[in-house]
Design an enzyme around this catalytic site. Structure first.
Site, PDB file in Angstrom:
ATOM      1  N   GLU A 132      53.175 -11.839 -53.012  1.00  0.00           N
ATOM      2  CA  GLU A 132      52.060 -10.793 -52.682  1.00  0.00           C
ATOM      3  C   GLU A 132      52.019 -10.448 -51.221  1.00  0.00           C
ATOM      4  O   GLU A 132      50.919 -10.288 -50.652  1.00  0.00           O
ATOM      5  CB  GLU A 132      50.790 -11.726 -52.869  1.00  0.00           C
ATOM      6  CG  GLU A 132      50.664 -12.185 -54.551  1.00  0.00           C
ATOM      7  CD  GLU A 132      49.330 -12.723 -54.684  1.00  0.00           C
ATOM      8  OE1 GLU A 132      48.506 -13.050 -53.845  1.00  0.00           O
ATOM      9  OE2 GLU A 132      48.794 -13.139 -55.996  1.00  0.00           O
ATOM     10  N   GLU A 243      51.947 -15.431 -62.078  1.00  0.00           N
ATOM     11  CA  GLU A 243      50.767 -16.199 -61.565  1.00  0.00           C
ATOM     12  C   GLU A 243      49.570 -15.270 -62.727  1.00  0.00           C
ATOM     13  O   GLU A 243      49.382 -14.305 -62.602  1.00  0.00           O
ATOM     14  CB  GLU A 243      50.314 -16.076 -60.442  1.00  0.00           C
ATOM     15  CG  GLU A 243      51.000 -16.742 -59.299  1.00  0.00           C
ATOM     16  CD  GLU A 243      50.339 -16.650 -58.066  1.00  0.00           C
ATOM     17  OE1 GLU A 243      49.019 -16.703 -58.020  1.00  0.00           O
ATOM     18  OE2 GLU A 243      51.193 -16.380 -57.193  1.00  0.00           O
TER      19      GLU A 243
END
Length: 316
Positions: A132, A243
């Protein structure tokens, strides 16, 4: 005609076999409520995922860093734990702390390869360069105080450094990926990262999508819309889910309500469609939060207890 029928049946069998081999995994951090996890902590966690009632066995764990906490560049003790329990690994190298820190990640990876050889490398599902990092430099990431990120150009450089580091080692055949939010992947300014990796690791959380109608009844639709949008810009490369999940406790987020009941509904809507067909690392098995008042995405009770909700899916 009979030959065509046989070929079709063979093709369907191959497709079914590939789907059945899709990876089932969980995310795992290196810190627990009592501090850095020990090898024994990881072993207990890894054994737990293989014996969850009501669902097929999970076989893989995603890590966020190669480095054991409180060391400069010692390899994480999750590696000998994985060897001991024969658990597969989606390795992670933290890429948002600058070149010196990334060099330490590479040092830890190379040390683990040297120390454990093929006992370790044979368990690698892939290696992720970053997590991320692109999201954290967006206006949304900055507004959410997500921390320091990394630019696309920096990540492309790190990905090449990673490929160079594993060249001529037992890990040389490992797939290289990057993990980021689906909103980062669909951003054209990040397409150089897409080009640099072997597959895309997509993170998607309808719970946080406050700009949409993110009720639990609409959550599955939001997730698969985001997945399909990521696939559409993947340059033909596979998209795996690294995720996703729904919190069992925490504050309201837009129209999304955190609860065990809603986590179960999200599991039914999303996990039961992904597991067995798309490589998936669920977030998460056990948050292991020191503060029980924090938001929690745990799927099980504390101390590696029983599932908080039924994990069965149709056909299992």
């Amino acid at each position: 005609m009979r030959l065509l029928l046989l070929l079709l049946l063979l093709l369907l069998a191959l497709i079914g076999s590939a789907a059945a081999q899709a990876i089932r995994g969980f995310n795992s951090g290196g810190i627990g409520p009592k501090g850095p996890k020990s090898q024994q902590d990881f072993e207990a966690e890894f054994n737990k995922i293989k014996n969850l009632p009501g669902t097929g066995p999970f076989t893989s764990i995603r890590l966020f860093t190669m480095i054991q906490p409180n060391t400069a560049s010692d390899p994480t003790v999750a590696i000998p734990a994985a060897i001991s329990t024969q658990t597969r690994l989606l390795l992670g190298l933290w890429a948002s702390a600058g070149q010196d820190a990334f060099n330490n990640e590479l040092t830890a990876l190379k040390a683990a390869i040297t120390q454990h050889g093929e006992k370790f490398t044979s368990l690698i599902d892939a290696i992720s360069c970053g997590s991320e990092d692109l999201y954290r430099i967006t206006p949304t990431g900055i507004a959410n105080k997500a921390g320091i990120g990394a630019s696309p150009d920096t990540l492309v450089q790190y990905i090449q450094q990673l490929r160079d580091a594993i060249k001529d080692t037992p890990a040389s055949g490992a797939k290289i990926t990057h993990v980021d939010t689906w909103t980062a992947w669909v951003n054209e300014s990040n397409f150089a990262v897409t080009k640099a990796v072997d597959w895309l690791g997509m993170d998607g959380y309808p719970y946080y999508e406050k700009e949409h109608e993110n009720t639990i009844s609409n959550a599955g639709q939001l997730f698969f819309d985001s997945y399909n949008k990521t696939v559409a810009v993947s340059q033909g490369k596979p998209v795996h889910v690294t995720e996703t999940g729904w919190p069992v406790a925490g504050p309201k987020s837009g129209l999304a309500v955190a609860s065990v009941e809603n986590a179960k509904k999200y599991w039914d809507q999303v996990a039961c469609r992904l597991l067995g067909s798309v490589d998936t690392w669920w977030f998460t098995l056990d948050d292991a939060k020191a503060d029980p008042g924090e938001i929690s995405f745990s799927s099980i009770k504390p101390d590696l207890g029983d599932p908080l909700f039924e994990l069965s899916c149709p056909g299992e």
